[in-house]
Scaffold this active site. Sequence first.
Site, PDB file in Angstrom:
ATOM      1  CB  SER A  23      -0.882  -0.003   1.245  1.00  0.00           C
ATOM      2  OG  SER A  23      -1.595   1.197   1.309  1.00  0.00           O
ATOM      3  CB  ILE A  73       3.074  10.240   2.299  1.00  0.00           C
ATOM      4  CG1 ILE A  73       4.289   9.749   1.503  1.00  0.00           C
ATOM      5  CG2 ILE A  73       1.960  10.733   1.374  1.00  0.00           C
ATOM      6  CD1 ILE A  73       4.964  10.749   0.618  1.00  0.00           C
ATOM      7  N   GLY A  74       1.957  10.908   5.193  1.00  0.00           N
ATOM      8  CA  GLY A  74       0.823  11.234   6.058  1.00  0.00           C
ATOM      9  C   GLY A  74      -0.505  10.795   5.472  1.00  0.00           C
ATOM     10  CG  ASN A 131      -1.794   1.927   7.722  1.00  0.00           C
ATOM     11  OD1 ASN A 131      -1.095   1.463   8.616  1.00  0.00           O
ATOM     12  ND2 ASN A 131      -1.440   2.973   6.994  1.00  0.00           N
ATOM     13  CB  CYS A 134       0.296   5.124   9.115  1.00  0.00           C
ATOM     14  SG  CYS A 134       1.154   6.469   8.265  1.00  0.00           S
ATOM     15  CB  THR A 270      10.849   0.848  -1.185  1.00  0.00           C
ATOM     16  OG1 THR A 270      10.179   1.298   0.004  1.00  0.00           O
ATOM     17  CG2 THR A 270      11.921   1.843  -1.555  1.00  0.00           C
TER      18      THR A 270
HETATM   19  C1  LIG Z   1       5.776   6.334   0.085  1.00  0.00           C
HETATM   20  C2  LIG Z   1       5.133   5.263   0.929  1.00  0.00           C
HETATM   21  C3  LIG Z   1       3.765   5.341   1.231  1.00  0.00           C
HETATM   22  C4  LIG Z   1       3.156   4.356   2.021  1.00  0.00           C
HETATM   23  N1  LIG Z   1       1.807   4.429   2.279  1.00  0.00           N
HETATM   24  C5  LIG Z   1       1.195   3.443   2.986  1.00  0.00           C
HETATM   25  C6  LIG Z   1      -0.228   3.463   3.185  1.00  0.00           C
HETATM   26  O1  LIG Z   1      -0.949   4.336   2.696  1.00  0.00           O
HETATM   27  N2  LIG Z   1      -0.779   2.449   3.943  1.00  0.00           N
HETATM   28  C7  LIG Z   1      -0.009   1.432   4.470  1.00  0.00           C
HETATM   29  O2  LIG Z   1      -0.557   0.541   5.132  1.00  0.00           O
HETATM   30  N3  LIG Z   1       1.335   1.376   4.261  1.00  0.00           N
HETATM   31  C8  LIG Z   1       1.946   2.359   3.541  1.00  0.00           C
HETATM   32  N4  LIG Z   1       3.298   2.293   3.312  1.00  0.00           N
HETATM   33  C9  LIG Z   1       4.096   1.139   3.845  1.00  0.00           C
HETATM   34  C10 LIG Z   1       4.316   0.064   2.767  1.00  0.00           C
HETATM   35  O3  LIG Z   1       3.099  -0.471   2.305  1.00  0.00           O
HETATM   36  C11 LIG Z   1       5.208  -1.078   3.299  1.00  0.00           C
HETATM   37  O4  LIG Z   1       4.589  -1.676   4.406  1.00  0.00           O
HETATM   38  C12 LIG Z   1       6.598  -0.621   3.710  1.00  0.00           C
HETATM   39  O5  LIG Z   1       7.067   0.419   2.872  1.00  0.00           O
HETATM   40  C13 LIG Z   1       7.624  -1.759   3.746  1.00  0.00           C
HETATM   41  O6  LIG Z   1       7.752  -2.345   2.458  1.00  0.00           O
HETATM   42  P1  LIG Z   1       8.908  -1.903   1.399  1.00  0.00           P
HETATM   43  O7  LIG Z   1      10.204  -1.877   2.145  1.00  0.00           O
HETATM   44  O8  LIG Z   1       8.860  -2.938   0.316  1.00  0.00           O
HETATM   45  O9  LIG Z   1       8.531  -0.551   0.893  1.00  0.00           O
HETATM   46  C14 LIG Z   1       3.939   3.266   2.520  1.00  0.00           C
HETATM   47  C15 LIG Z   1       5.305   3.193   2.208  1.00  0.00           C
HETATM   48  C16 LIG Z   1       5.901   4.167   1.421  1.00  0.00           C
HETATM   49  C17 LIG Z   1       7.375   4.030   1.093  1.00  0.00           C
END
Ligand SMILES: Cc1cc2nc3c(=O)[nH]c(=O)nc-3n(C[C@H](O)[C@H](O)[C@H](O)COP(=O)(O)O)c2cc1C
Length: 308
Positions: A23, A73-74, A131, A134, A270
């Site tokens: 997400s 991002i929030g 979620n 966050c 990412t």
């Molecule tokens: C830019 C960004 C925005 C994210 N927005 C959300 C979100 O809206 N809801 C959520 O549950 N996780 C959010 N995440 C967390 C990711 O879904 C994920 O759990 C976390 O980044 C670890 O995975 P990764 O290392 O493959 O990015 C966000 C991560 C990033 C980098």
Amino acid sequence: MSSVDLRVEIAGLELANPVMTASGTFASGREFADFVDLSRLGAIVTKGVSLVPWEGNPSPRMAETASGMLNSIGLQNPGVEAFRERDLAWLAGSVPGLPVIVNVSGHDLAGYVGVIEALEDEPGVSGYELNISCPNVDAGGMAFGTDCAAAAEVTAACRAVTARPLIVKLSPNVTDIVSVARSVEAAGADAVSLINTLLGMAIDTSSFRPKLARVVGGLSGPAIKPVAVRMVWQVASAVEIPVIGMGGIMTADDAIEFMLAGATAVAVGTANFVDPTSTVRIVDGLAEFCHAHGVGCVSDLVGAVDVS
Ligand SMILES: Cc1cc2nc3c(=O)[nH]c(=O)nc-3n(C[C@H](O)[C@H](O)[C@H](O)COP(=O)(O)O)c2cc1C
């Protein structure tokens, strides 16, 4: 490679393969459709959706770090009504049959429940991911995910309004993630996903200022992978419900590590910013790995780590 069975099941939902989007890193798919054949994904997990539009945090809200990135991002999003009209409608029309899991955000209990209620009549929704983890919002978000009773309460409230698959996304910013996982399982979660980002901070040494306007943010990318694999292994060993693993997955080999640790499915986050085709590359890599190692069903890898 056609002999490899890549199907997995999460909470009664059959996925063509275990690879989902994480997400917030893939919008709601449309922005990636020029690069990725979305029908090849196991499932799409949308960006976080809240009951009313959220503006998000001030910029700068991204900073690159060693083997990863910080974001604050929030949970900026246009709210559930705009999501339904624009994103859901597009997904249903353009990628029929693709399982769509809506990531749900809230500042309070009513906010989470309200998003689900608003989407219950939508046939294009396959399930929800709450979620509760966050780190980038002041109220709600991680506060629910770092307290067992609060995590159980929000899970039970959402469980009461939907029979659809309910996934609860856990925060790594706790001492004992297993207790939180057990609490949401007891409250009715069908699956848990982990990990969300780790709380971090970076400082610009030329200005003495934090690199993020909000000072702290969530760390993601390969830097967090060993922490994520460890938590997936601990949680998968402690609960009966399926685990969806994420945190720094860049390659099929990374995805396999998570599956060996006990993840039934994985999510890619990412990596999408580095290579927008990461998800399908990983799907192909999983099939190649299974083929090369004589693994007939990818689900045979789940929890197969040998720790003896
Ligand atoms: C830019 C960004 C925005 C994210 N927005 C959300 C979100 O809206 N809801 C959520 O549950 N996780 C959010 N995440 C967390 C990711 O879904 C994920 O759990 C976390 O980044 C670890 O995975 P990764 O290392 O493959 O990015 C966000 C991560 C990033 C980098």
